[in-house]
Write a protein that holds these residues in place. Structure first.
Motif, PDB file in Angstrom:
ATOM      1  N   GLN A 179       0.823  -1.222   0.000  1.00  0.00           N
ATOM      2  CA  GLN A 179       0.000   0.000   0.000  1.00  0.00           C
ATOM      3  C   GLN A 179       0.850   1.262   0.000  1.00  0.00           C
ATOM      4  O   GLN A 179       0.527   2.238  -0.664  1.00  0.00           O
ATOM      5  N   VAL A 180       1.905   1.241   0.792  1.00  0.00           N
ATOM      6  CA  VAL A 180       2.666   2.487   1.000  1.00  0.00           C
ATOM      7  C   VAL A 180       3.910   2.597   0.121  1.00  0.00           C
ATOM      8  O   VAL A 180       4.532   3.650   0.051  1.00  0.00           O
ATOM      9  N   LYS A 181       4.272   1.516  -0.554  1.00  0.00           N
ATOM     10  CA  LYS A 181       5.519   1.501  -1.335  1.00  0.00           C
ATOM     11  C   LYS A 181       5.516   2.592  -2.418  1.00  0.00           C
ATOM     12  O   LYS A 181       4.545   2.738  -3.161  1.00  0.00           O
ATOM     13  N   GLY A 182       6.611   3.320  -2.468  1.00  0.00           N
ATOM     14  CA  GLY A 182       6.773   4.323  -3.525  1.00  0.00           C
ATOM     15  C   GLY A 182       5.903   5.554  -3.370  1.00  0.00           C
ATOM     16  O   GLY A 182       5.707   6.296  -4.322  1.00  0.00           O
ATOM     17  N   THR A 183       5.355   5.772  -2.157  1.00  0.00           N
ATOM     18  CA  THR A 183       4.540   6.982  -1.963  1.00  0.00           C
ATOM     19  C   THR A 183       5.104   7.815  -0.822  1.00  0.00           C
ATOM     20  O   THR A 183       5.853   7.324   0.021  1.00  0.00           O
ATOM     21  N   ALA A 184       4.716   9.067  -0.825  1.00  0.00           N
ATOM     22  CA  ALA A 184       5.117   9.979   0.256  1.00  0.00           C
ATOM     23  C   ALA A 184       3.985  10.968   0.473  1.00  0.00           C
ATOM     24  O   ALA A 184       3.265  11.306  -0.463  1.00  0.00           O
ATOM     25  N   ASP A 185       3.842  11.426   1.695  1.00  0.00           N
ATOM     26  CA  ASP A 185       2.843  12.453   2.005  1.00  0.00           C
ATOM     27  C   ASP A 185       3.560  13.755   2.289  1.00  0.00           C
ATOM     28  O   ASP A 185       4.534  13.772   3.053  1.00  0.00           O
ATOM     29  N   VAL A 186       3.070  14.826   1.669  1.00  0.00           N
ATOM     30  CA  VAL A 186       3.525  16.164   2.061  1.00  0.00           C
ATOM     31  C   VAL A 186       2.350  16.778   2.814  1.00  0.00           C
ATOM     32  O   VAL A 186       1.290  17.027   2.233  1.00  0.00           O
ATOM     33  N   ILE A 187       2.532  16.961   4.111  1.00  0.00           N
ATOM     34  CA  ILE A 187       1.452  17.471   4.962  1.00  0.00           C
ATOM     35  C   ILE A 187       1.595  18.982   5.076  1.00  0.00           C
ATOM     36  O   ILE A 187       2.625  19.486   5.549  1.00  0.00           O
ATOM     37  N   ALA A 243       4.338  10.578  -5.476  1.00  0.00           N
ATOM     38  CA  ALA A 243       5.117   9.364  -5.749  1.00  0.00           C
ATOM     39  C   ALA A 243       6.566   9.652  -5.373  1.00  0.00           C
ATOM     40  O   ALA A 243       7.049  10.764  -5.575  1.00  0.00           O
ATOM     41  N   PHE A 244       7.256   8.660  -4.794  1.00  0.00           N
ATOM     42  CA  PHE A 244       8.666   8.832  -4.437  1.00  0.00           C
ATOM     43  C   PHE A 244       9.466   7.645  -4.944  1.00  0.00           C
ATOM     44  O   PHE A 244       9.180   6.499  -4.612  1.00  0.00           O
ATOM     45  N   GLN A 245      10.448   7.949  -5.799  1.00  0.00           N
ATOM     46  CA  GLN A 245      11.350   6.894  -6.304  1.00  0.00           C
ATOM     47  C   GLN A 245      12.663   7.018  -5.551  1.00  0.00           C
ATOM     48  O   GLN A 245      13.461   7.914  -5.837  1.00  0.00           O
ATOM     49  N   SER A 246      12.860   6.134  -4.579  1.00  0.00           N
ATOM     50  CA  SER A 246      13.990   6.305  -3.659  1.00  0.00           C
ATOM     51  C   SER A 246      15.348   6.203  -4.339  1.00  0.00           C
ATOM     52  O   SER A 246      16.276   6.929  -3.992  1.00  0.00           O
ATOM     53  N   GLU A 247      15.468   5.289  -5.348  1.00  0.00           N
ATOM     54  CA  GLU A 247      16.802   5.145  -5.952  1.00  0.00           C
ATOM     55  C   GLU A 247      17.221   6.376  -6.760  1.00  0.00           C
ATOM     56  O   GLU A 247      18.406   6.619  -6.970  1.00  0.00           O
ATOM     57  N   PHE A 248      16.232   7.168  -7.211  1.00  0.00           N
ATOM     58  CA  PHE A 248      16.562   8.408  -7.944  1.00  0.00           C
ATOM     59  C   PHE A 248      16.296   9.642  -7.078  1.00  0.00           C
ATOM     60  O   PHE A 248      16.397  10.763  -7.559  1.00  0.00           O
ATOM     61  N   ALA A 278       0.372   9.246 -10.813  1.00  0.00           N
ATOM     62  CA  ALA A 278      -0.358   9.160 -12.090  1.00  0.00           C
ATOM     63  C   ALA A 278      -1.862   9.269 -11.820  1.00  0.00           C
ATOM     64  O   ALA A 278      -2.587   9.953 -12.527  1.00  0.00           O
ATOM     65  N   ASP A 279      -2.315   8.604 -10.760  1.00  0.00           N
ATOM     66  CA  ASP A 279      -3.719   8.686 -10.370  1.00  0.00           C
ATOM     67  C   ASP A 279      -3.733   8.806  -8.847  1.00  0.00           C
ATOM     68  O   ASP A 279      -3.411   7.859  -8.140  1.00  0.00           O
ATOM     69  N   PRO A 280      -4.092   9.997  -8.329  1.00  0.00           N
ATOM     70  CA  PRO A 280      -4.005  10.213  -6.881  1.00  0.00           C
ATOM     71  C   PRO A 280      -4.820   9.222  -6.058  1.00  0.00           C
ATOM     72  O   PRO A 280      -4.507   8.960  -4.903  1.00  0.00           O
ATOM     73  N   SER A 281      -5.863   8.631  -6.645  1.00  0.00           N
ATOM     74  CA  SER A 281      -6.673   7.682  -5.870  1.00  0.00           C
ATOM     75  C   SER A 281      -5.975   6.328  -5.746  1.00  0.00           C
ATOM     76  O   SER A 281      -6.303   5.509  -4.912  1.00  0.00           O
ATOM     77  N   PHE A 282      -4.952   6.117  -6.610  1.00  0.00           N
ATOM     78  CA  PHE A 282      -4.215   4.849  -6.596  1.00  0.00           C
ATOM     79  C   PHE A 282      -2.890   5.103  -5.894  1.00  0.00           C
ATOM     80  O   PHE A 282      -2.010   5.759  -6.434  1.00  0.00           O
ATOM     81  N   THR A 283      -2.762   4.616  -4.665  1.00  0.00           N
ATOM     82  CA  THR A 283      -1.606   5.014  -3.851  1.00  0.00           C
ATOM     83  C   THR A 283      -0.329   4.269  -4.192  1.00  0.00           C
ATOM     84  O   THR A 283       0.744   4.748  -3.936  1.00  0.00           O
ATOM     85  N   GLN A 284      -0.436   3.073  -4.740  1.00  0.00           N
ATOM     86  CA  GLN A 284       0.795   2.323  -5.024  1.00  0.00           C
ATOM     87  C   GLN A 284       1.457   2.872  -6.276  1.00  0.00           C
ATOM     88  O   GLN A 284       0.806   3.232  -7.228  1.00  0.00           O
ATOM     89  N   TYR A 285       2.763   2.959  -6.226  1.00  0.00           N
ATOM     90  CA  TYR A 285       3.493   3.467  -7.385  1.00  0.00           C
ATOM     91  C   TYR A 285       4.463   2.411  -7.849  1.00  0.00           C
ATOM     92  O   TYR A 285       5.328   1.946  -7.099  1.00  0.00           O
ATOM     93  N   GLU A 286       4.310   1.968  -9.084  1.00  0.00           N
ATOM     94  CA  GLU A 286       5.209   0.931  -9.616  1.00  0.00           C
ATOM     95  C   GLU A 286       6.528   1.570 -10.058  1.00  0.00           C
ATOM     96  O   GLU A 286       6.526   2.593 -10.725  1.00  0.00           O
ATOM     97  N   HIS A 287       7.637   0.976  -9.691  1.00  0.00           N
ATOM     98  CA  HIS A 287       8.942   1.499 -10.142  1.00  0.00           C
ATOM     99  C   HIS A 287       9.201   1.066 -11.551  1.00  0.00           C
ATOM    100  O   HIS A 287       8.915  -0.043 -11.913  1.00  0.00           O
TER     101      HIS A 287
END
Length: 499
Positions: free
Chosen positions: A455-463, A478-483, A490-499
């Motif tokens: 659920q949380v992989k590849g995401t970040a919250d800016v509060i 979306a947060f790509q840690s290696e870069f 891509a779609d804010p309702s979809f929290t998972q971000y594929e690398h």
């Protein structure tokens, strides 16, 4: 002749003449300009964008210009008859009454074509008078050498006054009429309408963040805070590079440049060297892992990408200062210099706790941080640029069940919360969930952990915890840690971000 007699002896005539010098002024140019305005009010609009009443040398001329300006701005006609009612009738100019003097100015008026030339001459002389005042103050203070003003702080004070004079044609601060403030507000709305994305501020390049904040507003102090490992510096470098890469200059009527989109960015990197910062930005742009770049573990194709990226980045107006432990006074002096020499639209400070204040070592760190944040807020106003200042959070976050930062986590740092116009917290739940991985993959909790991680992989919250002119709330990115790259989902309702 003894010393006392020598001191009191009269000066030779040519030497006595040299000791009295009148401040630079040109009363004839002032009379010619006022005459042109009284005959044809269009002349006022030739000079209104740069000439203010304070720039005229003669007090009566200042009053005439001020009254005429107000009458014209109200859509009425300024002429000797309408202006005289707002001036003291019993004032004299030599043998003339004020009414006669106004009539004489209009009668001897020159062509409207020359109005701007006269206006420029008056403005230049006003700047010279201001320079003389600053110079005299510098000399007098240096001679008197007050104990509370060491030479370094006198240099910084003189630099600040000269900067204000160069930027705005005045160095006294002082009050601004509400008319001028309203005109500035309308101008800002007009610029927002013309700018890409219709933002009132400078776009961060992250649309979902811009949507909540309206871009970075000029003169705002934006505190970007988070615990170590959350990606504060990554988000700051992402935003800084996006702004610099989008820079699109526009020539102003006076020949200077102003950013139409994007802007010139100054980055104070107190924690990382400029090479480390550049590596991060190159990694983010080329999608080649920064750890691979550092180790040289890259392919031929990757290397070509890096070279192409570096060539493109050379044109980007991003300036890095890597001085560690810089004081607020030094930071301000360098920022003023950058604005004068290259322009400046956004300032980033990474991070507040690594700066030093001018307080004596006996005083506590909270007061020092208070001095730093107050200084940053004042600098943002002076330079009219948004300042993004990064800040560490207290350890209280780690001891709570809910690791989301709150404004109270800033409290120990004195006035950070109070001085900030915007407070942003970076929070990556992935960081905490990852550390909770059960050691045994056959543990019944392992599946539960795996689902949570997905659920949380590849995401970040800016509060957005505080915002003076906008809503608070959370923006999911979306947060790509290696870069080390933050981007819109891509779609804010979809929290998972594929690398």
């Amino acid at each position: 002749m003894n010393d006392a007699a020598r001191k009191l002896a009269p000066l030779p005539k040519d030497q006595a003449d040299q000791h009295y010098r009148e401040a630079p002024n040109n009363l004839e140019a002032e009379q010619a300009l006022l005459g042109a305005i009284l005959v044809n009010n269009d002349a006022f609009y030739r000079v209104s964008d740069f000439l203010k009443p304070v720039h005229l040398h003669e007090p009566l001329h200042r009053k005439i210009f001020e009254v005429a300006s107000e009458i014209i701005r109200m859509g009425k006609t300024a002429n000797p008859v309408t202006v005289k009612t707002f001036l003291k009738a019993d004032d004299k100019v030599g043998d003339l009454t004020v009414a006669q003097y106004l009539a004489r100015l209009a009668a001897e008026a020159v062509s409207i074509i020359n109005a701007e030339d006269y206006g420029r001459a008056i403005y230049d002389l006003a700047l010279r008078r201001s320079l003389i005042t600053i110079g005299e103050d510098m000399v007098n203070i240096a001679y008197d050498a007050p104990l509370d003003m060491p030479p370094q702080s006198q240099i910084e004070d003189a630099e600040r006054r000269l900067f204000e004079l160069a930027e705005t044609g005045r160095y006294d601060g002082g009050f601004q009429s509400f008319n001028d403030a309203v005109a500035l507000a309308i101008d800002m709305a007009g610029q927002a309408f013309e700018r890409d994305g219709h933002l009132s501020g400078i776009s961060t390049g992250i649309h979902s963040l811009d949507g909540k904040m309206g871009g970075l507003q000029r003169s705002d102090l934006i505190i970007l805070a988070g615990r170590p490992g959350m990606g504060k510096t990554s988000l700051a470098t992402n935003i800084a590079y996006n702004i610099a890469a989008a820079y699109e200059p526009e020539v102003q009527p006076d020949g200077s440049f102003k950013a139409k989109n994007g802007g010139v960015v100054g980055f104070y990197s107190l924690e990382m060297s400029s090479e480390q910062l550049a590596t991060r930005i190159i990694s983010e742009q080329t999608e080649v892992s920064s750890s691979k770049i550092r180790r040289g573990d890259i392919s031929e194709a990757d290397f070509e990408k890096l070279v192409a990226c570096s060539q493109m980045m050379q044109k980007v107006p991003l300036y890095i200062d890597q001085t560690g432990g810089i004081s607020i006074a030094q930071l301000a002096a360098r920022a003023r210099r950058l604005k004068r020499q290259r322009g400046l639209d956004v300032l980033v400070v990474d991070y507040v706790q690594l700066m030093s204040g001018s307080k004596k070592s006996g005083e506590n760190r909270v007061q020092e941080i208070t001095e730093i944040t107050t200084g940053l807020k004042a600098l943002g106003k002076e330079l009219n640029v948004p300042i993004i200042a990064l800040s560490q959070l207290s350890r209280a976050v780690e001891s709570r069940e809910d690791k989301r930062p709150q404004l109270s986590d800033l409290r120990e740092s004195g006035s950070i919360e109070q001085d900030a116009d915007v407070v942003l917290f970076v929070f990556r739940e992935e960081y905490y969930v990852k550390n909770m991985e059960p050691r045994d993959e056959f543990d019944p909790k392992y599946e539960e952990w795996k689902m949570k991680m997905e659920q949380v992989k590849g995401t970040a919250d800016v509060i957005i915890a505080k915002q003076r002119h906008g809503p608070t709330g959370t923006v999911k990115l979306a947060f790509q840690s290696e870069f080390t790259r933050f981007t819109d989902l891509a779609d804010p309702s979809f929290t998972q971000y594929e690398h």
